[in-house]
Design a protein around this motif. Structure first.
Motif, PDB file in Angstrom:
ATOM      1  N   ARG A  91      28.730  41.383  31.574  1.00  9.58           N
ATOM      2  CA  ARG A  91      29.458  40.830  32.545  1.00  9.58           C
ATOM      3  C   ARG A  91      29.017  41.631  34.306  1.00  9.58           C
ATOM      4  O   ARG A  91      30.110  42.193  34.828  1.00  9.58           O
ATOM      5  N   GLU A  94      29.025  40.666  37.835  1.00 11.71           N
ATOM      6  CA  GLU A  94      30.259  40.395  38.549  1.00 11.71           C
ATOM      7  C   GLU A  94      29.693  41.953  39.518  1.00 11.71           C
ATOM      8  O   GLU A  94      30.898  41.129  40.605  1.00 11.71           O
ATOM      9  N   MET A  97      28.812  39.819  42.166  1.00  8.60           N
ATOM     10  CA  MET A  97      29.077  38.402  42.895  1.00  8.60           C
ATOM     11  C   MET A  97      30.632  38.933  43.957  1.00  8.60           C
ATOM     12  O   MET A  97      30.912  37.958  43.893  1.00  8.60           O
ATOM     13  N   VAL A  98      31.093  40.360  43.547  1.00  8.23           N
ATOM     14  CA  VAL A  98      32.236  40.697  43.600  1.00  8.23           C
ATOM     15  C   VAL A  98      31.953  41.643  45.300  1.00  8.23           C
ATOM     16  O   VAL A  98      32.046  41.630  46.748  1.00  8.23           O
ATOM     17  N   ASP A 251      27.635  27.426  43.068  1.00  2.00           N
ATOM     18  CA  ASP A 251      28.392  26.963  42.788  1.00  2.00           C
ATOM     19  C   ASP A 251      28.635  26.142  40.572  1.00  2.00           C
ATOM     20  O   ASP A 251      29.748  25.580  40.652  1.00  2.00           O
ATOM     21  N   SER A 252      28.021  27.037  39.687  1.00  2.36           N
ATOM     22  CA  SER A 252      27.908  26.464  38.910  1.00  2.36           C
ATOM     23  C   SER A 252      29.268  27.146  38.134  1.00  2.36           C
ATOM     24  O   SER A 252      29.322  28.540  38.139  1.00  2.36           O
ATOM     25  N   PRO A 253      29.979  26.426  37.160  1.00  6.04           N
ATOM     26  CA  PRO A 253      31.066  26.722  36.477  1.00  6.04           C
ATOM     27  C   PRO A 253      30.139  28.013  35.392  1.00  6.04           C
ATOM     28  O   PRO A 253      31.369  28.637  34.627  1.00  6.04           O
ATOM     29  N   ARG A 256      30.933  31.088  38.028  1.00  5.47           N
ATOM     30  CA  ARG A 256      31.816  31.117  38.782  1.00  5.47           C
ATOM     31  C   ARG A 256      32.684  30.157  38.329  1.00  5.47           C
ATOM     32  O   ARG A 256      32.855  29.319  38.252  1.00  5.47           O
ATOM     33  N   SER A 257      34.273  30.395  36.829  1.00  7.03           N
ATOM     34  CA  SER A 257      35.046  29.489  36.578  1.00  7.03           C
ATOM     35  C   SER A 257      35.851  28.605  37.462  1.00  7.03           C
ATOM     36  O   SER A 257      35.934  28.804  38.771  1.00  7.03           O
TER      37      SER A 257
END
Lengths: 257, 311
Positions: A91, A94, A97-98, A251-253, A256-257
């Motif tokens: 993880r 992240e 991603m943030v 866009d991929s879940p 990112r859910s």
């Protein structure tokens, strides 16, 4: 982010990737070099001496570019797929991603990291090959260009695999059941002129055949295929895979859910 | 316009419908003022982590607007992200890396040079008592150290808004207190803080304002003081000396018998403990001890949730 900040973010990813594979060099650098050395020893010298020549080249010279390419492909792909999936698994993806780092910088950073490992292993394998055969260079520009493009393409492909992967099994399925057969059937060990017409035509749908042959052309000036077509295809594949990866990164879940 | 500048976080009609059909958020509106220490409370599955995930871009919203200090995350993506520091609930750093490398790498993602990042890393690792551990593998750190490492990482780019998702979950009391002090210090220095927590004492001690979220809706958004003022009834557990053969009755005080020596009494805010004890004494019941049954805020919190569910 301004350009300087983007550059810092890009270099941060690249340096982190390079440090990662150098930190675990017994897993990332040594095994492919040992494997390729064995290939050279067995196929190049022991069996190769009985095979004689292929496309007018001593077998060890014929097989060397393919083995270098094989190591570049598997290591470029393997670096990105394991690193990015590892970041997903732990993880720590992240952290990226943030941050304000744009997706194209994230993707490019991982690609360059994968290329760095692929090309480093390729360079070491090239040096090892000199212990077993003489490598003359016909066109260094073509050899360098195709190895860079191939490394880039398989780095992007590894990234795509990592995005879709949900388990460690998923990151070994493509390399084991798709990549390895394509490489072994991609003209690394033989010329397609040895195959009958049907299998020679089937081989033409294998993209790795074009890369291996173009790379071999860079060394020996001998090829089974059209070089221009090979470059066009690698560039197109790379571009398409890059754009798909960029879209999924956004866009991929699975990210990112 | 001025309102937007003063607002650290603005959520407008924020909704999230997951692919499995679960509606996690149903049009949340929330405003957190700059400099605030804000608590987001709610039971498990209420939507707290989804809200935080959306603010930090880890979860895609279905609809609505998120603004960080006036920067819309859909439009001014980069500026908005630069202002947020996030401390997630679970450890999410590379456990094989050293704390110093984790911080410097994170700073790099924000475009901060290595030289500046090293300086800041030293500052925050020292403040959080991790400087001596900077070159050790992160997986060897204790749980409390790992949590402090995540706080240092979240602060490395000097965010104006710090979001902590249950920062003291599983942390011992001593460490929790030291983390509270640290958070209060950085809040006093100007950083807006939003935290989610299950330790309601944490919200009561640290936060000025609070929102309670339940089933994807904000059911209460007020100051902690005003929330506590809403508390009308407190429950006390009373231990009595002699065995009770009956349920005592004191006018105006609902009493329940727990066992032969223990009763529970609800005391309203306008009633006194004295009257209760006098009433019990009148029935020859001698009180040995008395304790507060529940955390006051927790009691209130549950009542609000129950009320929202009944609505």
């Amino acid at each position: 982010m301004n350009r300087y900040e983007l550059w810092i973010a890009f270099m941060t990813i690249v340096i982190r990737e390079v440090r990662r594979f150098l930190r675990i060099w017994p897993q990332t650098i040594i095994p492919p070099v040992v494997t390729m050395a064995l290939f050279f020893l067995i196929f190049g010298n022991v069996i190769g001496s009985r095979i004689g020549s292929m496309q007018g080249l001593p077998y060890s010279q014929f097989v060397a570019p393919g083995l270098i390419m094989l190591s570049v492909i598997t290591n470029s792909y393997g670096n990105v797929v394991s690193s990015f999936y590892g970041s997903k698994f732990q993880r720590n993806i992240e952290e990226l991603m943030v941050s304000p780092t744009p997706n194209f910088i994230i993707l490019t950073g991982y690609i360059v990291g994968g290329m760095a490992r692929g090309l480093l292993v390729g360079l070491i394998v090239s040096l090892v090959s000199l212990l077993f055969t003489d490598l003359s260079i016909f066109s260094p520009i073509i050899a360098l260009a195709i190895i860079l493009l191939t490394s880039m393409m398989f780095s992007v492909a590894g990234f795509l695999n990592a995005i879709y992967a949900d388990s460690f099994d998923d990151i070994s399925v493509i390399p084991n059941f798709v990549l390895t057969p394509l490489i072994y059937l991609g003209g690394v060990f033989y010329s397609t002129s040895l195959l009958n017409e049907f299998w020679a035509n089937v081989s033409l749908i294998n993209p790795i055949l074009y890369m291996v042959n173009t790379f071999r052309f860079g060394f020996s000036g001998v090829t089974d295929i059209d070089i221009f077509w090979a470059f066009t295809m690698v560039c197109l594949f790379t571009l398409v895979l890059f754009l798909i990866s960029l879209k999924l990164l956004s866009d991929s879940p699975r990210l990112r859910s | 316009m001025i309102k937007q500048k003063d607002s650290a976080l603005t959520l407008r009609e924020l909704s999230k419908l997951y692919e499995n059909g679960f509606q996690a958020l149903s049009g949340i509106n929330l405003e957190v003022e700059s400099g605030d220490f804000f608590a987001l409370l709610g039971p498990n599955g209420a939507g707290k982590s989804t809200t935080i995930g959306i603010i930090c871009s880890l979860i895609r919203k279905t609809s609505g607007v998120v603004k960080i200090f006036g920067h819309d995350t859909d439009i001014a993506f980069s500026n908005a992200k630069k202002m947020i520091g996030i401390v997630p609930q679970e450890f999410n750093f590379n456990q094989f890396e050293k704390p110093i490398d984790i911080l410097v790498t994170q700073a790099g993602y924000f475009g901060i040079t290595r030289r500046v990042a090293l300086k800041k890393a030293r500052e925050y690792l020292t403040l959080l008592g991790l400087w001596d551990k900077r070159d050790e593998s992160s997986r060897t750190l204790s749980g409390g150290m790992k949590r402090r490492l995540m706080i240092a990482r979240a602060l490395i780019h000097s965010p104006r808004l710090l979001i902590l998702d249950e920062p003291t979950a599983g942390v011992d009391i001593e460490l929790r207190r030291s983390m509270w002090e640290f958070l209060q210090e950085i809040n006093e220095a100007g950083t807006t803080i939003i935290l989610t927590t299950h330790y309601l004492e944490e919200a009561e001690n640290l936060c000025r304002n609070v929102a309670i979220i339940d089933h994807g809706r904000i059911v209460q958004n007020t100051s902690v003081k005003s929330l506590v003022r809403q508390l009308r009834i407190q429950t006390f557990t009373v231990d009595v000396k002699d065995k009770l053969s009956f349920v005592p009755s004191v006018s105006g005080y609902p009493i329940r018998k727990v066992d032969d020596h223990v009763i529970e009494v609800d005391v309203s805010s306008h009633q006194t403990i004295n009257s209760l004890i006098v009433g019990l004494n009148d029935q020859s019941i001698e009180v040995l001890s008395m304790s507060h049954k529940t955390n006051r805020l927790e009691e209130l919190f549950l009542k609000i949730i129950e009320k929202s569910e009944s609505n």
